[in-house]
Design a protein around this motif. Sequence first.
Motif, PDB file in Angstrom:
ATOM      1  N   GLY A 147      15.518  22.055  68.221  1.00 13.89           N
ATOM      2  CA  GLY A 147      15.972  22.813  67.063  1.00 13.89           C
ATOM      3  C   GLY A 147      17.128  22.203  66.313  1.00 13.89           C
ATOM      4  N   LYS A 148      18.143  21.697  67.012  1.00 13.91           N
ATOM      5  CA  LYS A 148      19.361  21.275  66.324  1.00 13.91           C
ATOM      6  C   LYS A 148      19.871  19.923  66.806  1.00 13.91           C
ATOM      7  CE  LYS A 148      23.331  23.826  64.602  1.00 13.91           C
ATOM      8  NZ  LYS A 148      24.140  25.038  64.762  1.00 13.91           N
ATOM      9  N   TYR A 149      19.106  19.267  67.637  1.00  9.01           N
ATOM     10  CA  TYR A 149      19.597  18.079  68.322  1.00  9.01           C
ATOM     11  C   TYR A 149      18.671  16.892  68.079  1.00  9.01           C
ATOM     12  CZ  TYR A 149      21.974  21.866  70.703  1.00  9.01           C
ATOM     13  OH  TYR A 149      22.708  22.998  70.966  1.00  9.01           O
ATOM     14  N   ARG A 150      19.135  15.727  68.489  1.00  8.28           N
ATOM     15  CA  ARG A 150      18.275  14.557  68.655  1.00  8.28           C
ATOM     16  C   ARG A 150      18.408  14.124  70.116  1.00  8.28           C
ATOM     17  NH1 ARG A 150      16.390  12.449  63.635  1.00  8.28           N
ATOM     18  NH2 ARG A 150      17.436  13.460  61.881  1.00  8.28           N
ATOM     19  N   ILE A 151      17.438  13.360  70.607  1.00  5.90           N
ATOM     20  CA  ILE A 151      17.406  13.029  72.029  1.00  5.90           C
ATOM     21  C   ILE A 151      18.715  12.388  72.478  1.00  5.90           C
ATOM     22  CG2 ILE A 151      16.262  11.585  73.762  1.00  5.90           C
ATOM     23  CD1 ILE A 151      13.625  12.044  72.193  1.00  5.90           C
ATOM     24  N   ILE A 152      19.301  11.535  71.644  1.00  2.93           N
ATOM     25  CA  ILE A 152      20.504  10.808  72.040  1.00  2.93           C
ATOM     26  C   ILE A 152      21.716  11.725  72.219  1.00  2.93           C
ATOM     27  CG2 ILE A 152      21.408  10.252  69.737  1.00  2.93           C
ATOM     28  CD1 ILE A 152      21.866   7.349  70.922  1.00  2.93           C
ATOM     29  N   LEU A 160      18.061   2.504  61.650  1.00  2.64           N
ATOM     30  CA  LEU A 160      18.839   3.034  60.520  1.00  2.64           C
ATOM     31  C   LEU A 160      19.215   4.497  60.675  1.00  2.64           C
ATOM     32  CD1 LEU A 160      17.098   1.294  57.486  1.00  2.64           C
ATOM     33  CD2 LEU A 160      19.242   0.676  58.606  1.00  2.64           C
ATOM     34  N   VAL A 161      18.237   5.353  60.996  1.00  2.00           N
ATOM     35  CA  VAL A 161      18.528   6.774  61.155  1.00  2.00           C
ATOM     36  C   VAL A 161      19.501   6.993  62.298  1.00  2.00           C
ATOM     37  CG1 VAL A 161      17.535   9.034  61.737  1.00  2.00           C
ATOM     38  CG2 VAL A 161      16.350   7.522  60.133  1.00  2.00           C
ATOM     39  N   LEU A 162      19.287   6.248  63.389  1.00  2.00           N
ATOM     40  CA  LEU A 162      20.154   6.375  64.564  1.00  2.00           C
ATOM     41  C   LEU A 162      21.586   5.964  64.237  1.00  2.00           C
ATOM     42  CD1 LEU A 162      20.105   7.114  67.572  1.00  2.00           C
ATOM     43  CD2 LEU A 162      19.632   4.725  68.081  1.00  2.00           C
ATOM     44  N   ASN A 163      21.749   4.844  63.547  1.00  5.59           N
ATOM     45  CA  ASN A 163      23.093   4.377  63.177  1.00  5.59           C
ATOM     46  C   ASN A 163      23.805   5.396  62.292  1.00  5.59           C
ATOM     47  OD1 ASN A 163      22.316   2.087  64.492  1.00  5.59           O
ATOM     48  ND2 ASN A 163      22.288   0.756  62.692  1.00  5.59           N
ATOM     49  N   GLU A 164      23.091   5.911  61.309  1.00  6.14           N
ATOM     50  CA  GLU A 164      23.678   6.883  60.395  1.00  6.14           C
ATOM     51  C   GLU A 164      24.064   8.157  61.143  1.00  6.14           C
ATOM     52  OE1 GLU A 164      22.334   8.132  56.041  1.00  6.14           O
ATOM     53  OE2 GLU A 164      21.042   9.040  57.547  1.00  6.14           O
ATOM     54  N   TYR A 165      23.206   8.562  62.068  1.00  7.12           N
ATOM     55  CA  TYR A 165      23.452   9.791  62.820  1.00  7.12           C
ATOM     56  C   TYR A 165      24.691   9.664  63.707  1.00  7.12           C
ATOM     57  CZ  TYR A 165      22.532  13.836  65.802  1.00  7.12           C
ATOM     58  OH  TYR A 165      22.638  15.031  66.475  1.00  7.12           O
ATOM     59  N   ILE A 166      24.827   8.529  64.372  1.00  4.33           N
ATOM     60  CA  ILE A 166      25.970   8.338  65.281  1.00  4.33           C
ATOM     61  C   ILE A 166      27.270   8.219  64.495  1.00  4.33           C
ATOM     62  CG2 ILE A 166      27.003   6.732  66.950  1.00  4.33           C
ATOM     63  CD1 ILE A 166      24.002   6.124  67.755  1.00  4.33           C
ATOM     64  N   GLY A 167      27.237   7.481  63.384  1.00  3.59           N
ATOM     65  CA  GLY A 167      28.432   7.330  62.557  1.00  3.59           C
ATOM     66  C   GLY A 167      29.615   6.839  63.371  1.00  3.59           C
ATOM     67  N   ILE A 210      32.856   2.438  81.821  1.00  2.00           N
ATOM     68  CA  ILE A 210      32.306   2.571  80.478  1.00  2.00           C
ATOM     69  C   ILE A 210      30.791   2.722  80.592  1.00  2.00           C
ATOM     70  CG2 ILE A 210      34.169   1.159  79.541  1.00  2.00           C
ATOM     71  CD1 ILE A 210      32.065  -1.001  78.949  1.00  2.00           C
ATOM     72  N   ALA A 211      30.182   3.239  79.546  1.00  2.00           N
ATOM     73  CA  ALA A 211      28.737   3.475  79.534  1.00  2.00           C
ATOM     74  C   ALA A 211      28.056   2.511  78.575  1.00  2.00           C
ATOM     75  CB  ALA A 211      28.443   4.916  79.126  1.00  2.00           C
ATOM     76  N   MET A 212      26.896   2.014  78.981  1.00  2.00           N
ATOM     77  CA  MET A 212      26.021   1.229  78.112  1.00  2.00           C
ATOM     78  C   MET A 212      24.703   1.987  78.010  1.00  2.00           C
ATOM     79  SD  MET A 212      27.888  -1.341  77.224  1.00  2.00           S
ATOM     80  CE  MET A 212      26.898  -2.748  76.684  1.00  2.00           C
ATOM     81  N   LEU A 213      24.361   2.385  76.785  1.00  2.00           N
ATOM     82  CA  LEU A 213      23.241   3.281  76.546  1.00  2.00           C
ATOM     83  C   LEU A 213      22.109   2.503  75.880  1.00  2.00           C
ATOM     84  CD1 LEU A 213      23.795   6.845  75.031  1.00  2.00           C
ATOM     85  CD2 LEU A 213      21.641   5.632  74.918  1.00  2.00           C
ATOM     86  N   LEU A 214      21.000   2.378  76.589  1.00  3.83           N
ATOM     87  CA  LEU A 214      19.854   1.615  76.084  1.00  3.83           C
ATOM     88  C   LEU A 214      19.069   2.479  75.102  1.00  3.83           C
ATOM     89  CD1 LEU A 214      18.900   0.178  79.568  1.00  3.83           C
ATOM     90  CD2 LEU A 214      19.777  -1.179  77.646  1.00  3.83           C
ATOM     91  N   ALA A 215      19.143   2.130  73.823  1.00  8.00           N
ATOM     92  CA  ALA A 215      18.541   2.964  72.774  1.00  8.00           C
ATOM     93  C   ALA A 215      17.674   2.134  71.834  1.00  8.00           C
ATOM     94  CB  ALA A 215      19.640   3.680  71.987  1.00  8.00           C
TER      95      ALA A 215
END
Length: 402
Positions: A34-39, A63-70, A6-11
């Motif tokens: 253009g169409k992406y975010r770093i994550i 907040l933005v990150l949580n919403e983006y990942i969904g 499994i992966a653990m991603l430090l964000a």
Amino acid sequence: MEKEMIAMLLAGGQGSRLYALTEKLAKPAVPFGGKYRIIDFPLSNCVNSGIDTVGILTQYQPLVLNEYIGNGQPWDLDRLYGGVHVLPPYQKSSGSDWYKGTANAICQNISFIERYHPQYVIILSGDQICKQDYSDFLRFHKEKNAEFSVAVMEVPWEEAPRFGLMVTDEDDRITEFQEKPKNPKSNLASMGIYIFNWDILRRYLLEDDDDPNSENDFGNNIIPNLLRDGRDMYAYHFDGYWKDVGTIHSLWEANMEVLDPENSGINLFDNDWKIYSRNSGMPGHYISPHAQVKDSMITDGCKVHGTVTHSILFAGVTVEEGAIVEDAVIMGQTTIRSGAVVRHCIVAENVVIESDAIVGAMPADGEEGVATIASDVVIGRGAKIGPNAMVRKNVKEGEEEW
């Protein structure tokens, strides 16, 4: 049911060296290409490598990150067993605590990892632009019978003192670790991407957590402790595209490299290794008959009536007739009015640059300055923004910021 890895991603990093760009959002949520975010890059690497369980450790401005990942659907990580999970610091019976360091962040989530009984855990960084096959990295780890492996890249010797360096023998076994040394013994830079046998990682996390003098950091504490105990540690040589976009200049540079996929090594049009994102859902871009566009990436929903050269326009950007954009990264929903000149800069989301304003300038030889405009800022008519300016608030008509 066991998961092999499994992966653990430090964000959770603040991204302080990105200044105005990360005042309202976590660094992994910063827009890119253009169409992406770093994550999008580590998440896409996971799904392309067959990893279907990812824990994302968030802390700063999530907040933005949580919403983006969904629910993880854009990356095929909406799974009943596994999938993507956002893991902020949380209240425990013993009290709550911010993540103190990279190792402490993983340690606080041991119970999450144990739900999946993995043999291996890969630790990833949420603030790098990298296309990497983690399954090949795991194959290397198994072949070496390693307990810990780290992905490394060769860097020019003159740049080596900026990195954590792995000194290895002829079999790639790690014999020494140097953290940003004045006199480097190696040019193998750690990418901050690790594979551990889970039993080893768990043991060293708990030992580190019990040490009141520890910084709870992988580079400063966990790796030296593994070396101290003579563990089986190996360096995996990676030769693809990797960039730590922790500074304004490196973020600008990585965006510019998107425009030259053949020479830079970062190809966002590679159908064999797609980078997935939460699509903006906008219509196609429009380039008017009066527009001049050269050597640029124009993304969904853009309207270009002016001149755009060697630049990246994110979704929904408008460049009015008579405006000039050159060598610039313009993030989503920004408007550049007629007569404005925008050069060699990063402009964040939802900015308005009014008519006849001047933002940035092409650098002289040897200079690295990149003008930066924070999100939601209005640059007034005729205002002038210098080549190294960091603008966080509105600039009135005719004013100057340097």
